[in-house]
Design an enzyme around this catalytic site. Structure first.
Site, PDB file in Angstrom:
ATOM      1  N   ARG A 174       0.820  -1.198   0.000  1.00  0.00           N
ATOM      2  CA  ARG A 174       0.000   0.000   0.000  1.00  0.00           C
ATOM      3  C   ARG A 174       0.870   1.270   0.000  1.00  0.00           C
ATOM      4  O   ARG A 174       0.444   2.325  -0.436  1.00  0.00           O
ATOM      5  CB  ARG A 174      -0.861  -0.025   1.272  1.00  0.00           C
ATOM      6  CG  ARG A 174      -2.165   0.683   1.239  1.00  0.00           C
ATOM      7  CD  ARG A 174      -2.890   0.428   2.550  1.00  0.00           C
ATOM      8  NE  ARG A 174      -2.092   0.777   3.715  1.00  0.00           N
ATOM      9  CZ  ARG A 174      -2.142   1.976   4.313  1.00  0.00           C
ATOM     10  NH1 ARG A 174      -2.946   2.907   3.878  1.00  0.00           N
ATOM     11  NH2 ARG A 174      -1.387   2.234   5.376  1.00  0.00           N
ATOM     12  N   GLY A 175       2.091   1.143   0.556  1.00  0.00           N
ATOM     13  CA  GLY A 175       2.957   2.310   0.719  1.00  0.00           C
ATOM     14  C   GLY A 175       3.491   2.842  -0.606  1.00  0.00           C
ATOM     15  O   GLY A 175       3.530   2.131  -1.591  1.00  0.00           O
ATOM     16  N   CYS A 176       3.911   4.134  -0.601  1.00  0.00           N
ATOM     17  CA  CYS A 176       4.398   4.773  -1.827  1.00  0.00           C
ATOM     18  C   CYS A 176       5.859   4.454  -2.105  1.00  0.00           C
ATOM     19  O   CYS A 176       6.301   4.480  -3.246  1.00  0.00           O
ATOM     20  CB  CYS A 176       4.267   6.298  -1.740  1.00  0.00           C
ATOM     21  SG  CYS A 176       2.605   6.862  -2.041  1.00  0.00           S
ATOM     22  N   VAL A 177       6.653   4.257  -1.055  1.00  0.00           N
ATOM     23  CA  VAL A 177       8.094   4.067  -1.256  1.00  0.00           C
ATOM     24  C   VAL A 177       8.534   2.745  -0.640  1.00  0.00           C
ATOM     25  O   VAL A 177       8.248   2.501   0.518  1.00  0.00           O
ATOM     26  CB  VAL A 177       8.910   5.213  -0.631  1.00  0.00           C
ATOM     27  CG1 VAL A 177      10.398   4.974  -0.839  1.00  0.00           C
ATOM     28  CG2 VAL A 177       8.511   6.526  -1.240  1.00  0.00           C
TER      29      VAL A 177
END
Lengths: 104, 172
Positions: free
Chosen positions: A101-104
């Protein structure tokens, strides 16, 4: 929600094909999923899958590529070699987990 | 509702490698403040994770992102930025930039997002390409030795435009 049969295993999957029930996963299932996406699982892959599943069980989130890299001390470049082109999604898929789910 | 896709039908597998569109992304980083460095780095990283070919061009103030001397020390200031929702007069007080920078760095690190030098390493490790602007290098009297190791070359604006033919472009 639907089911699909891969390598003789009936699996519950989302619209894209990611497993939605982590308990349906086993090492045999992982090998069958990996085969579908053209990845042959060696010891490094298995260590990563173990890390992903442990982190998911602990935090409820699929670790991002960055998290796998720092948590396991594996360079990102190596992760791209082991799970080519889209490593974060591919490793989540083979580990029987949702996309990170995270961007990085 | 459950739809059974039984034996005899193709298994449902995410399509990771298709379509092979040859998608390319060019990102021009023209700002050197901490808050303006991250959008380009995060989008570059996300695109690389999706198998997109990525080229970053660092120009003008954006040169600080790849300048060894400044890259680990980018700053954020609330001065002139109404989106901080602070009275503008406060932004100019002594120490305010240092404090705001410290808080932003902490918020970024808390999300397990790398600092700028580590982020560049992750981007090059993922196959991203870093390019430095010739005019910015000349204006600041800098050579490749002054720049982050992963920068492939100092090139002109026209070289960059030529190299990114057909790419989608972001100017930040």
């Amino acid at each position: 929600m639907s089911t699909t049969t891969i390598g003789g295993h009936t699996l519950t999957v989302d619209d894209e094909g990611f497993l939605t029930d982590p308990t349906e996963w086993s090492e045999e299932v992982a090998a069958a999923l990996a085969e579908q996406i053209g990845v042959t699982l060696e010891s490094e892959h298995w260590a990563i899958l173990g890390f992903l599943r442990a982190e998911h069980a602990r935090t409820g989130e699929t670790p991002t590529l960055r998290r796998v890299s720092t948590g396991m001390q594996i360079p990102v470049k190596r992760l791209f070699e082991l799970f080519p082109v889209k490593p974060a999604k591919k490793m989540a898929y083979v580990a029987g987990l949702p996309k990170p789910r995270g961007c990085v | 509702m459950t739809t059974d896709i039984g034996p005899g039908t193709a298994p449902l597998v995410p399509s990771f490698d298709t379509p092979a569109t040859g998608r390319k992304l060019a990102i021009i980083c023209s700002k050197g403040s901490l808050d303006m460095a991250y959008p380009g780095l995060i989008l570059a990283n996300a695109a690389l994770g999706e198998g997109v070919e990525v080229h970053l061009f660092f120009t003008f103030w954006g040169f600080d992102i790849i300048n060894r001397k400044h890259m680990a020390d980018l700053k954020f200031t609330p001065l002139g930025n109404p989106a901080t929702h602070m009275p503008q007069g406060l932004g100019g007080l002594p120490g305010m930039t240092a404090m705001a920078t410290h808080q932003m760095r902490k918020a970024i690190a808390d999300l397990d997002v790398p600092d700028v030098p580590d982020f560049l390493e992750q981007i090059t490790g993922s196959g991203g390409h870093l390019w430095a602007c010739r005019m910015s290098a000349d204006m600041q009297h800098l050579t490749e030795d002054d720049l982050y190791d992963g920068v492939e070359a100092i090139i002109s604006a026209s070289d960059f435009i030529e190299m990114t033919e057909g790419a989608q472009l972001l100017f930040i």
